[in-house]
Scaffold this motif. Structure first.
Motif, PDB file in Angstrom:
ATOM      1  N   MET A 133       0.817  -1.200   0.000  1.00 41.66           N
ATOM      2  CA  MET A 133       0.000   0.000   0.000  1.00 41.66           C
ATOM      3  C   MET A 133       0.857   1.259   0.000  1.00 41.66           C
ATOM      4  N   ASP A 134       1.924   1.248   0.776  1.00 40.55           N
ATOM      5  CA  ASP A 134       2.783   2.435   0.850  1.00 40.55           C
ATOM      6  C   ASP A 134       3.378   2.768  -0.515  1.00 40.55           C
ATOM      7  N   ASP A 135       3.746   1.732  -1.262  1.00 42.14           N
ATOM      8  CA  ASP A 135       4.301   1.968  -2.596  1.00 42.14           C
ATOM      9  C   ASP A 135       3.274   2.638  -3.502  1.00 42.14           C
ATOM     10  N   LEU A 136       2.030   2.181  -3.427  1.00 42.37           N
ATOM     11  CA  LEU A 136       0.981   2.761  -4.260  1.00 42.37           C
ATOM     12  C   LEU A 136       0.719   4.210  -3.861  1.00 42.37           C
ATOM     13  N   ILE A 137       0.684   4.486  -2.577  1.00 46.87           N
ATOM     14  CA  ILE A 137       0.471   5.862  -2.130  1.00 46.87           C
ATOM     15  C   ILE A 137       1.607   6.762  -2.623  1.00 46.87           C
ATOM     16  N   ASN A 168      -6.939   9.099   3.385  1.00 52.24           N
ATOM     17  CA  ASN A 168      -7.804   8.119   4.033  1.00 52.24           C
ATOM     18  C   ASN A 168      -7.635   6.719   3.430  1.00 52.24           C
ATOM     19  N   PRO A 169      -6.424   6.159   3.453  1.00 52.45           N
ATOM     20  CA  PRO A 169      -6.216   4.842   2.831  1.00 52.45           C
ATOM     21  C   PRO A 169      -7.059   3.738   3.465  1.00 52.45           C
ATOM     22  N   GLY A 170      -7.297   3.832   4.763  1.00 52.85           N
ATOM     23  CA  GLY A 170      -8.117   2.828   5.423  1.00 52.85           C
ATOM     24  C   GLY A 170      -9.546   2.838   4.916  1.00 52.85           C
ATOM     25  N   ALA A 171     -10.050   4.047   4.580  1.00 51.79           N
ATOM     26  CA  ALA A 171     -11.420   4.153   4.070  1.00 51.79           C
ATOM     27  C   ALA A 171     -11.539   3.515   2.689  1.00 51.79           C
ATOM     28  N   ALA A 183     -10.087   0.837   1.744  1.00 55.65           N
ATOM     29  CA  ALA A 183     -10.168  -0.612   1.952  1.00 55.65           C
ATOM     30  C   ALA A 183     -11.577  -1.074   2.291  1.00 55.65           C
ATOM     31  N   VAL A 184     -12.345  -0.244   2.998  1.00 54.86           N
ATOM     32  CA  VAL A 184     -13.646  -0.693   3.504  1.00 54.86           C
ATOM     33  C   VAL A 184     -14.829  -0.057   2.787  1.00 54.86           C
ATOM     34  N   PHE A 210      -5.299  -1.896  -0.759  1.00 60.49           N
ATOM     35  CA  PHE A 210      -5.541  -1.338   0.566  1.00 60.49           C
ATOM     36  C   PHE A 210      -6.176  -2.385   1.492  1.00 60.49           C
ATOM     37  N   ARG A 211      -7.039  -3.228   0.941  1.00 59.51           N
ATOM     38  CA  ARG A 211      -7.677  -4.254   1.750  1.00 59.51           C
ATOM     39  C   ARG A 211      -6.652  -5.274   2.241  1.00 59.51           C
TER      40      ARG A 211
END
Length: 287
Positions: A1-5, A29-32, A34-35, A71-72
């Motif tokens: 995920m960090d690489d994508l961000i 809001n990377p967590g958002a 994912a969900v 992210f998920r």
């Protein structure tokens, strides 16, 4: 995920204002991501759902679901488990009939990519590289190894200068330890990408070899080192990435290699077939 961000941050300045707003919301809001569904996250970012899809594709993903999966996976720590849970829920709602139908729909959608100019160009470039190389090492790991083994068996009829790497007792890099400049590797991997395949392809590139790849998206870690690339989607309702499109793409490559090698391929195929017949490999009623 960090690489994508980080990739999104690097691309930010070149995005349209609307895509910049969507990208900023993802980074904040990377967590958002994912969900949330695409529509729900678009509402949160104050953009339209198609904008989120355009952002996902701009970052090299075929669909928003593929983008969200990155992210998920980080959030759940187990993408297979997460997708298996979704699979059970979908089956409860629609039964096995819905599952079978969704699997067929995903397979058809993947094969429809084959009519795209990008796919055709990729097949031709990869086939040209394999046909011309004095030796090509085929690299795949895990479940993809079986796919690679079938390709090796079929393609070596037309191009004998193929070697399948990562057989029993051998790591991917072990198998190409003596690779020389001018030789080639054909690396096959889709998300979640197998570390040994990436490491072996990197090793080959550093040692002057040509690198051809078959992978699922331009953001694949293999893309940055590829001299020729084929991209095919592998998403399906299963908990494990589909091999349907990979197998079909490899059929196209093996056929294209035979065409590129011309008379040499025909002579090689004839020798191979004659050897099988002479050793009674094929069953017949007379037996």
């Amino acid at each position: 995920m960090d690489d994508l961000i980080n990739e999104i941050a690097e691309a930010l300045a070149g995005l349209s204002p609307t895509l910049q707003r969507a990208a900023a919301a993802v980074m904040e809001n990377p967590g958002a991501v994912a969900v949330s569904s695409m529509r729900r996250f678009a509402d949160r970012a104050k953009v339209s759902p198609p904008t989120m899809l355009r952002l996902a594709r701009r970052m090299g993903y075929e669909s928003y679901e593929d983008f969200r999966d990155v992210f998920r996976e980080t959030l759940t720590g187990g993408r297979y488990r997460d997708r298996a849970t979704d699979l059970r829920q979908q089956t409860r709602e629609g039964g096995i009939a819905r599952l079978v139908g969704a699997t067929a729909t995903a397979g058809i959608a993947a094969l429809e990519q084959f009519s795209e100019p990008r796919f055709v160009r990729g097949v031709e470039k990869v086939a040209t590289l394999i046909a011309a190389a004095p030796k090509t090492y085929i690299i795949a790991t895990g479940a993809t190894f079986g796919t690679a083994a079938t390709f090796h068996y079929v393609c070596r009829m037309a191009q004998p200068a193929l070697e399948l790497v990562n057989i029993a007792g051998q790591t991917a890099t072990d198998g190409i330890a003596t690779i020389a400049p001018g030789e080639a590797v054909f690396a096959i991997s889709s998300a979640p990408y197998a570390g040994p395949t990436i490491e072996a392809a990197d090793y080959a590139k550093r040692n002057g070899a040509k690198v051809a790849i078959l992978t699922d998206r331009p953001s694949s870690p293999l893309t940055r080192i590829a001299d020729a690339a084929i991209f095919v989607g592998t998403r399906n309702p299963h908990y494990f990435p589909s091999k349907t499109s990979l197998n079909a793409a490899l059929e196209a490559v093996s056929a294209a290699v035979a065409v590129k090698r011309g008379d040499a391929a025909i002579a090689s195929i004839e020798r191979f077939e004659t050897a099988l017949k002479n050793t009674s490999f094929y069953w017949s009623a007379a037996d």
